[in-house]
Design a protein around this motif. Structure first.
Motif, PDB file in Angstrom:
ATOM      1  N   GLN A  24       5.995  10.184   2.652  1.00 47.79           N
ATOM      2  CA  GLN A  24       6.458  10.297   4.038  1.00 47.79           C
ATOM      3  C   GLN A  24       5.282  10.222   5.011  1.00 47.79           C
ATOM      4  O   GLN A  24       5.357   9.546   6.053  1.00 47.79           O
ATOM      5  N   ARG A  25       4.203  10.919   4.697  1.00 51.93           N
ATOM      6  CA  ARG A  25       3.011  10.856   5.557  1.00 51.93           C
ATOM      7  C   ARG A  25       2.442   9.439   5.588  1.00 51.93           C
ATOM      8  O   ARG A  25       2.036   8.952   6.643  1.00 51.93           O
ATOM      9  N   ARG A  26       2.419   8.812   4.426  1.00 44.34           N
ATOM     10  CA  ARG A  26       1.896   7.453   4.322  1.00 44.34           C
ATOM     11  C   ARG A  26       2.676   6.501   5.231  1.00 44.34           C
ATOM     12  O   ARG A  26       2.083   5.666   5.924  1.00 44.34           O
ATOM     13  N   ALA A  27       4.015   6.601   5.193  1.00 43.44           N
ATOM     14  CA  ALA A  27       4.845   5.680   5.963  1.00 43.44           C
ATOM     15  C   ALA A  27       4.542   5.741   7.452  1.00 43.44           C
ATOM     16  O   ALA A  27       4.688   4.742   8.165  1.00 43.44           O
ATOM     17  N   ALA A  28       4.109   6.916   7.930  1.00 43.35           N
ATOM     18  CA  ALA A  28       3.802   7.078   9.347  1.00 43.35           C
ATOM     19  C   ALA A  28       2.359   6.714   9.681  1.00 43.35           C
ATOM     20  O   ALA A  28       2.012   6.632  10.867  1.00 43.35           O
ATOM     21  N   GLY A  33       2.169  -3.491   4.828  1.00 44.28           N
ATOM     22  CA  GLY A  33       1.493  -4.550   4.088  1.00 44.28           C
ATOM     23  C   GLY A  33       0.627  -4.039   2.956  1.00 44.28           C
ATOM     24  O   GLY A  33       0.269  -4.808   2.060  1.00 44.28           O
ATOM     25  N   VAL A  34       0.266  -2.758   2.989  1.00 45.48           N
ATOM     26  CA  VAL A  34      -0.492  -2.152   1.890  1.00 45.48           C
ATOM     27  C   VAL A  34       0.516  -1.556   0.911  1.00 45.48           C
ATOM     28  O   VAL A  34       1.176  -0.566   1.230  1.00 45.48           O
ATOM     29  N   SER A  35       0.641  -2.168  -0.253  1.00 48.78           N
ATOM     30  CA  SER A  35       1.642  -1.705  -1.218  1.00 48.78           C
ATOM     31  C   SER A  35       0.972  -0.933  -2.347  1.00 48.78           C
ATOM     32  O   SER A  35      -0.246  -0.973  -2.518  1.00 48.78           O
ATOM     33  N   SER A  36       1.779  -0.220  -3.132  1.00 49.48           N
ATOM     34  CA  SER A  36       1.303   0.494  -4.306  1.00 49.48           C
ATOM     35  C   SER A  36       2.248   0.214  -5.465  1.00 49.48           C
ATOM     36  O   SER A  36       3.461   0.090  -5.274  1.00 49.48           O
ATOM     37  N   THR A  37       1.686   0.136  -6.660  1.00 43.88           N
ATOM     38  CA  THR A  37       2.474  -0.210  -7.837  1.00 43.88           C
ATOM     39  C   THR A  37       3.312   0.963  -8.325  1.00 43.88           C
ATOM     40  O   THR A  37       4.485   0.803  -8.679  1.00 43.88           O
TER      41      THR A  37
END
Length: 447
Positions: A24-28, A33-37
């Protein structure tokens, strides 16, 4: 801190509550464009295990995309970094140089193939190494054209996007790209064999096809460099037919073309040799680009090559503020010492035998496994639709997600998105590796 237990353990569902809060923090805070596997957030890692913020321990068959070859907390690397941080973190080698940079260059000159006089320049990333290798080749040959290959991947900067074959997600919407970059057919034995068995097995024949394209569509008199991965990484862990690379290198020598080997993913014991080029007798690239495994997890890259080529650019034509950062150099010296002292080249060969045997048995029982290939601790499984050779991207995506939920980190790749790639750290135990493969094969059987 206690040592990280080398066992798979699921304390929560994947992802757990701590990882979900961080998501949730990341999304804000971070662009989409920066993805994680994998949907977990790491707290610790070592050996063959990554532990997340919820206490889940996942078997690591990815090594941070072939970076943590010596493990994510290798003792020699940790000690070297601690000592260097206490001395100084940066002065810039172009301002006040330091011994660490020189020592890493000396090690690269010693370890890379060939007994000729060499030079090395240190940089920050694999893409930056490729950019500089092209600069050096153009300066040396006074020519501008560069040939890259189908299925090749070389980075995300403008020039390296131009070198990279696959459009989505690496290039789509980001052009225009650097000019005077051309593409030629690579050797892809599994796919070549679908229409020409001789082409699949005969590297000289495959090279003749490639050279014919280069000579007719570009011309050697225009060509500064040929850039190729000895084993293509993002393209699907494609091992070319024997003889393909030496034939291309010989053609380059005869035509004043610089042969550049992109060993960013394959270097430093990963393939069961210090460098993947060494699997072909007598193959000595003019320039070798390295990164990933060199730094023990810290960002470092290099171009190493023939002295007369490396010395071609004018004074101050090469460099960068952070290139060869002293902390990264210390880490690299610790990582290289670990590779040699612990015989990780030999360990990679052991891992290869274990993985190929286990995956070969699975292939015999499942016609969705079209091909199993690779060298050392760089092994791929190409998935196809049952009874065909048609790539199965959906199955590959589902399998990777199922492995992640079960606590095993695997990565995908391939031009057609249908390859599961396995890149375990060379410090993983046989028991953990076998358990990871059991999960992979078991989850495939459920799909």
């Amino acid at each position: 801190m206690l040592p990280l237990p080398q066992s798979r353990h699921l304390a929560t569902a994947i992802p757990g509550p701590g990882s979900l809060r961080l998501a949730q923090r990341r999304a804000a805070a971070i662009p989409r464009g920066v993805s994680s596997t994998v949907a977990v957030y790491a707290a610790r890692a070592d050996g063959g295990i990554v532990e997340d913020v919820d206490g889940n321990r996942l078997i690591d068959l990815g090594s941070g995309i072939a970076v943590t070859t010596v493990g994510a907390a290798a003792p020699r690397v940790v000690e070297a970094v601690r000592d260097q941080v206490g001395a100084f973190t940066h002065t810039c080698f172009m301002v006040t140089p330091y011994e660490g940079y020189v020592a890493v260059a000396e090690e690269l000159n010693r370890l890379t193939p060939g007994s000729h006089e060499k030079r090395s320049v240190l940089l920050n990333s694999g893409a930056e190494a490729l950019e500089n290798a092209v600069k050096i080749a153009r300066s040396y040959t006074h020519k501008t054209a560069v040939v890259a290959f189908d299925h090749g991947y070389h980075g995300r900067t403008n020039l390296t996007m131009a070198l990279t074959a696959k459009s989505m997600p690496y290039k789509s919407g980001f052009g225009p790209f650097a000019p005077d970059i051309y593409r030629a057919p690579a050797s892809y034995p599994y796919r070549d064999g679908l229409f020409d068995k001789d082409l699949a097995a005969d590297g000289d024949l495959a090279a003749a096809r490639t050279i014919g394209v280069i000579e007719s569509q570009i011309g050697a008199h225009n060509l500064a460099a040929l850039v190729i991965e000895p084993i293509q990484g993002e393209g699907g862990f494609i091992v070319p037919a024997p003889g393909f690379l030496p034939a291309l290198a010989a053609w380059c020598r005869d035509n004043n073309v610089v042969f550049i080997a992109d060993e960013v993913q394959t270097g430093f014991a990963r393939t069961g040799a210090m460098f993947a080029c060494e699997h072909e007798d007598g193959l000595v690239p003019d320039l070798i680009c390295t990164a990933k495994g060199i730094g023990g997890g810290l960002p470092l890259a290099a171009v190493t090559g023939r002295a007369e080529i490396m010395d071609a650019p004018h004074v101050s034509g090469l460099g960068g503020t952070f290139g060869g950062n002293p902390v990264a150099c210390a880490a690299a010296l610790g990582a290289l010492a670990t590779v040699e002292a612990d015989d990780l080249v030999g360990r990679a060969r052991q891992i290869e035998r274990l993985m190929l045997q286990r995956l070969g048995l699975a292939q015999a029982d499942d016609d969705r496994i079209g091909d199993v290939r690779g060298r050392g601790a760089m092994i791929a499984v190409e998935l196809v639709q049952p009874g065909t050779c048609e790539p199965d991207r959906a199955l590959t995506k589902s399998l990777a997600a199922a492995c992640h939920r079960a606590g095993v980190i695997v990565l995908t790749c391939g031009t057609y998105g249908n390859v599961v790639r396995l890149l375990p750290p060379l410090t993983i135990s046989d028991e953990l590796l076998e358990e990871g493969l059991d999960v992979l094969i078991g989850e495939l059987g459920k799909l």
